[in-house]
Enzyme design. Structure first.
Site, PDB file in Angstrom:
ATOM      1  N   TRP A 296       0.713  -1.209  -0.122  1.00 41.61           N
ATOM      2  CA  TRP A 296       0.240   0.048   0.231  1.00 41.61           C
ATOM      3  C   TRP A 296       0.561   1.025   0.352  1.00 41.61           C
ATOM      4  CZ3 TRP A 296      -4.748  -1.672  -1.764  1.00 41.61           C
ATOM      5  CH2 TRP A 296      -5.082  -2.660  -1.717  1.00 41.61           C
TER       6      TRP A 296
ATOM      7  N   ASP B 170      -1.441   6.744   6.100  1.00 48.93           N
ATOM      8  CA  ASP B 170      -2.173   5.850   6.033  1.00 48.93           C
ATOM      9  C   ASP B 170      -2.781   4.862   6.513  1.00 48.93           C
ATOM     10  OD1 ASP B 170      -4.242   3.763   4.830  1.00 48.93           O
ATOM     11  OD2 ASP B 170      -3.083   3.239   3.033  1.00 48.93           O
TER      12      ASP B 170
ATOM     13  N   LYS C  71     -11.698  -1.669   6.735  1.00 53.36           N
ATOM     14  CA  LYS C  71     -11.003  -2.388   8.034  1.00 53.36           C
ATOM     15  C   LYS C  71     -11.513  -2.610   9.349  1.00 53.36           C
ATOM     16  CE  LYS C  71      -8.524  -2.963   3.874  1.00 53.36           C
ATOM     17  NZ  LYS C  71      -7.643  -2.025   3.585  1.00 53.36           N
TER      18      LYS C  71
HETATM   19  C1  PLP Z   1      -6.934  -1.908   2.314  1.00 55.28           C
HETATM   20  C2  PLP Z   1      -6.125  -0.290   2.626  1.00 55.28           C
HETATM   21  C3  PLP Z   1      -5.000  -0.092   1.531  1.00 55.28           C
HETATM   22  C4  PLP Z   1      -7.035   0.292   0.054  1.00 55.28           C
HETATM   23  O1  PLP Z   1      -8.157   0.835   0.522  1.00 55.28           O
HETATM   24  P1  PLP Z   1      -9.547   0.485  -0.751  1.00 55.28           P
HETATM   25  O2  PLP Z   1      -9.751   1.247   0.317  1.00 55.28           O
HETATM   26  O3  PLP Z   1      -9.610  -0.762  -1.352  1.00 55.28           O
HETATM   27  O4  PLP Z   1      -8.477   1.829  -2.002  1.00 55.28           O
HETATM   28  C5  PLP Z   1      -5.118   0.912   1.501  1.00 55.28           C
HETATM   29  N1  PLP Z   1      -4.427   1.089   2.487  1.00 55.28           N
HETATM   30  C6  PLP Z   1      -4.373   0.627   3.087  1.00 55.28           C
HETATM   31  C7  PLP Z   1      -3.682   0.392   4.223  1.00 55.28           C
HETATM   32  C8  PLP Z   1      -5.010  -0.029   3.102  1.00 55.28           C
HETATM   33  O5  PLP Z   1      -5.289  -2.039   3.851  1.00 55.28           O
END
Ligand code: PLP
Length: 360
Positions: free
Chosen positions: A101, A171, A195
């Protein structure tokens, strides 16, 4: 009704109480004769839903008044572009690459300016967090970017990088609301909610006000300009109404549970049960350097692909689902987010012990 123990990395398990409440309110939300899915986002009823959600999130995370909270669409991945578009005034940013990511965000930023890799853990399959206490940070960086919890590899920063005064952007998709956080240490915190908070379709951006400006990169779409969204309190266009409603319910649930201190206590307790077993097991072993282990995503392997597959199959049959590791790393991964009860982890470990005995 029989619910499984769902160890999915995302979309992931939600608190049963929240789902039940949503079910009860499905056809008639609090006497208005319609579902939250069917009502105008400009209605008073929905205005209360989104305002209450923001208020509760602010309370949970202790978000200072000079930060805006935005409920947006496009997932975390869309913010990979929005971050440079909104913040790259000098067209230069530093990225710490600790997994896929972070790497995707880093690659996306390269389309908008100069993105430099400040550190990486790619040399050991992202199984650790690099030392970020004394990074070589150029003076003209617009920001330093991290992925705070690496969902796929199961690592987490235990200490934030020393950004030498530069804006920190994080993030936090897979560690959102898993423990208390000092928002003032960040310029921007964002994450997809699927998540640890709610259903897919909402991404929450918490950004310091001085970083939300009209001075964005030329060509930035109106929708990706944080200022557009901030000026309209996330109601510039139709927001992901139902998702926000569920997030609001999860915030209420978290408050009822005792807030983020209590979630942290529980999460440490739950993760310890699994990690302690992995450390003593003859069959299973964790893949992450101990100091950097995530409380949320726990990858492990047997070292034998066929044995891994056998385990995943038998676990599924026993009601422990979504334990297969990410396709790029193999093995297993148990995601044990806020809504996974301690009992789920205890039962999983009991099942692993039994499997180990049978396959010794
Ligand atoms: C799942 C995830 C993403 C991607 O998320 P989307 O909403 O599918 O774009 C980005 N960063 C992290 C840390 C993730 O776990």
């Amino acid at each position: 009704m029989s619910r499984v123990y769902n160890f999915s990395a995302g979309p992931a398990v939600l608190p049963e109480e929240v789902l039940q409440e949503a079910a009860d309110e499905m056809l008639d939300y609090r006497g208005c004769g319609m579902s939250v899915m069917e009502m105008s986002h400009r209605s008073k009823v929905f205005d209360d839903i989104i305002k209450d959600a923001e208020k509760d999130l602010r309370e949970l995370m202790n978000i200072p008044d000079n930060y805006k909270v935005l409920f947006l669409q496009g997932g975390a991945s869309q913010q990979f572009a929005a971050v440079p578009m909104n913040l790259m005034k000098n067209k230069k940013a530093g990225y710490i690459v600790t997994g896929q990511w972070a790497k995707k965000a880093y690659q996306e930023a390269q389309m908008y300016g100069e993105a430099i890799e400040l550190a990486s853990s790619a040399d050991q399959t992202f199984s650790y967090i690099p030392d970020c206490s004394d990074l070589d940070i150029p003076d003209d960086l617009d920001y330093v970017y991290i992925c705070e919890n690496n969902t796929i590899y199961g690592t987490k920063y235990k200490k934030l990088p020393n950004t030498k005064g530069k804006t920190l952007v994080a993030d936090v998709s897979s560690c959102f609301l898993s423990e208390p956080v000092d928002v003032t240490k960040y310029g921007v915190i964002y994450g997809g909610v699927q998540k640890n908070i709610g259903p897919a379709g909402v991404v929450i951006v918490i950004a310091r006000e001085d970083l939300i400006t009209d001075d964005v990169l030329p060509g930035t779409p109106t929708m990706l300009k944080w200022k557009t969204q901030a000026d309209k309190d996330s109601l510039y266009n139709t927001p992901p109404c139902y998702g926000i409603y569920i997030c609001g319910k999860v915030f209420e649930w978290l408050k009822k549970m005792g807030g983020l201190e209590e979630m942290q206590r529980r999460n440490i307790e739950k993760a310890k049960i699994l990690y302690d077993f992995l450390d003593e097991s003859k069959l299973f072993k964790g893949t992450v350097r101990k100091e950097d282990r995530s409380l949320m995503n726990v990858p492990f392997v047997t070292g034998d692909k066929d044995m891994d597959a056998k385990f995943v199959k038998e676990a599924t049959e026993a009601g422990f689902v979504n334990l297969k590791g990410h396709r790029t790393v193999g093995g297993m991964r148990a995601s044990i987010y806020n809504a996974m009860p301690k009992e789920g982890v205890e039962k999983l470990v009991a099942f692993m012990k039994k499997f180990e005995k049978e396959n010794a």
